[in-house]
Design an enzyme around this catalytic site. Structure first.
Site, PDB file in Angstrom:
ATOM      1  N   LYS A  31       0.800  -1.224   0.000  1.00 51.06           N
ATOM      2  CA  LYS A  31       0.000   0.000   0.000  1.00 51.06           C
ATOM      3  C   LYS A  31       0.837   1.281   0.000  1.00 51.06           C
ATOM      4  O   LYS A  31       0.347   2.352  -0.371  1.00 51.06           O
ATOM      5  CB  LYS A  31      -0.934   0.020   1.205  1.00 51.06           C
ATOM      6  CG  LYS A  31      -1.987  -1.072   1.197  1.00 51.06           C
ATOM      7  CD  LYS A  31      -3.264  -0.604   0.578  1.00 51.06           C
ATOM      8  CE  LYS A  31      -4.385  -1.602   0.787  1.00 51.06           C
ATOM      9  NZ  LYS A  31      -5.678  -1.121   0.336  1.00 51.06           N
TER      10      LYS A  31
ATOM     11  N   SER B   5       1.228  -9.804  -0.404  1.00 46.94           N
ATOM     12  CA  SER B   5       1.018  -8.362  -0.357  1.00 46.94           C
ATOM     13  C   SER B   5       1.377  -7.686   0.960  1.00 46.94           C
ATOM     14  O   SER B   5       1.551  -6.464   0.985  1.00 46.94           O
ATOM     15  CB  SER B   5      -0.436  -8.037  -0.705  1.00 46.94           C
ATOM     16  OG  SER B   5      -1.315  -8.635   0.230  1.00 46.94           O
TER      17      SER B   5
END
Length: 312
Positions: A53, A296
Site C-alpha cells: 500500500k 502483499s
C-alpha cells in the site's frame, strides 16, 4: 453516502506513479517457489511498511495540490503507507481507522506524523466518517493515483519476470491492487490476472458481474485487509472489468497458506497477504505462462500469526 466523482486512471497516471515510486522505493524482490514450474513470489512484505500500500500512498500524496491536506480511511496498511508518505513529504495527513482495526497496524500508524482518528467498528463506518472531514479524501482503492501506484508492481515485474506470458495472482479487498495490475496489463501482452477475495466479502466480484457497484453482505474474517463494501461509484470494478478472473478463499485456506509460506519459505504473511497462495494451493488458479503470486503484506501481531499457523 454521496457518490464522489472519481475518474478512472490511465497510463499517464501509471507513468507519473512510476516516477514517484521508483525514486522513493527499491524494487521488492521476487523469490522462486515450488508452487508451479518457474513460479515466483513477488514479496511486497519487504516494503518499508511491510505492505504494497505504500506505493499508492506515495503516488497519491505526490499528486496532492500544494497545501491541501489529505484525509483517508484504512484497515491498516494504507494508513501505514500514508504515514510513510507524510513523513517523507511533510504533507498534512489524517488517518481514520475503526476500533477493530489491527492493533499492530494502528500502533505503527500512530508513530508517524499523522492525525490518527478511531471511529466506528467496521472499515465501512471509518470510511464514511473520513469522507466528512475537511481535506482531499484519498481512498485506499478508489483513487486514480492510488490505483496507478499499485500498478508499479507490474513495472517491476517487467524486469523481474522476463518476457512471455504471465499469470499474476493478487489479493482483492477494495480492488485497488488488482485494478493497478489491470492498468499495467494494458501495456504488456500476455498477462492473465487472477484476483482472490475473502469468501465472506465479495464486493468487487459482485460489482464486476453486475456492471455497477453493488453492496454485499460482509462476514467476519481474520484477514482484516480483505473485508468491506465498495464506496458508491467506485471505479475499481470498471478498471478490472472482465479481463481478470475473480475467485475466493475462506479463512481455513488462508491459514493453511500462511503455514505454507512460513514452512516452505520462512516468510511471515498476514491473512490478506497469503490469499493468493491460498487460491493456488486450493487449485483455483489456472496458470498460463509463468506464475507470479503477490504476497502483499506481513503486518500481523505475533499472537494472531502464531494462532493462525498452529496445526489443527
Amino acid at each position: 453516502m454521496n457518490v464522489r466523482d472519481v475518474r478512472p486512471p490511465d497510463l499517464d497516471d501509471l507513468d507519473r506513479a512510476w516516477r514517484t515510486v521508483s525514486a522513493a522505493l527499491a524494487p521488492t524482490p521476487v523469490a522462486p517457489t515450488a508452487l508451479a514450474p518457474d513460479a515466483l513470489l513477488k514479496l511486497e512484505t519487504f516494503q518499508p511498511m511491510g505492505a504494497f500500500k505504500v506505493r499508492g500512498a506515495l503516488a497519491a500524496v505526490a499528486a496532492l495540490p500544494d497545501g491541501v491536506p489529505a484525509v483517508t480511511a484504512s484497515a491498516g496498511n494504507h494508513g501505514l503507507g500514508m504515514g510513510h508518505a507524510a513523513a517523507r513529504s511533510g504533507a498534512d495527513v489524517t488517518v481514520v481507522v475503526s476500533t477493530r482495526a489491527s492493533r499492530a497496524k494502528v500502533e505503527k500508524i500512530g508513530a508517524f506524523p499523522v492525525r490518527l482518528v478511531r471511529h466506528g467498528t467496521t472499515y465501512d463506518e471509518a470510511e464514511a466518517y473520513a469522507r466528512t472531514l475537511p481535506g482531499h479524501y484519498v481512498s485506499p482503492y478508489n483513487d486514480p493515483a492510488v490505483i496507478a501506484g499499485q500498478g508499479t508492481i507490474g513495472r517491476e515485474l517487467d524486469e523481474q519476470a522476463g518476457d512471455g506470458p504471465l499469470t499474476v495472482v493478487a489479493p482483492v479487498g477494495g480492488g485497488g491492487l488488482l485494478a493497478g495490475l489491470a492498468l499495467w496489463a494494458r501495456e504488456r501482452d500476455g498477462v492473465r490476472l487472477v484476483g482472490v477475495e475473502s469468501a465472506v466479502s465479495r464486493g468487487v466480484s459482485a460489482s464486476v458481474e453486475a456492471g455497477r457497484v453493488v453492496a454485499v453482505e460482509v462476514g467476519d474474517t481474520f484477514a482484516d485487509g480483505l473485508p468491506g463494501n465498495l464506496e458508491p461509484g467506485c471505479v475499481t470494478p470498471s478498471v478490472i472489468g472482465r479481463d481478470a478472473v475473480l475467485t475466493a478463499v475462506d479463512d481455513d485456506r488462508i491459514r493453511a497458506a500462511m503455514r505454507w509460506l512460513f514452512r516452505e519459505h520462512g516468510l511471515v504473511a498476514e491473512g490478506a497477504g497469503a490469499a493468493g497462495i491460498a487460491a493456488v494451493l486450493a487449485g483455483a488458479v489456472e496458470v498460463t505462462g509463468r506464475l507470479v503470486v503477490v504476497v502483499s503484506g506481513r503486518n500481523i501481531t505475533v499472537p494472531t500469526f502464531t494462532a493462525a499457523i498452529a496445526e489443527d
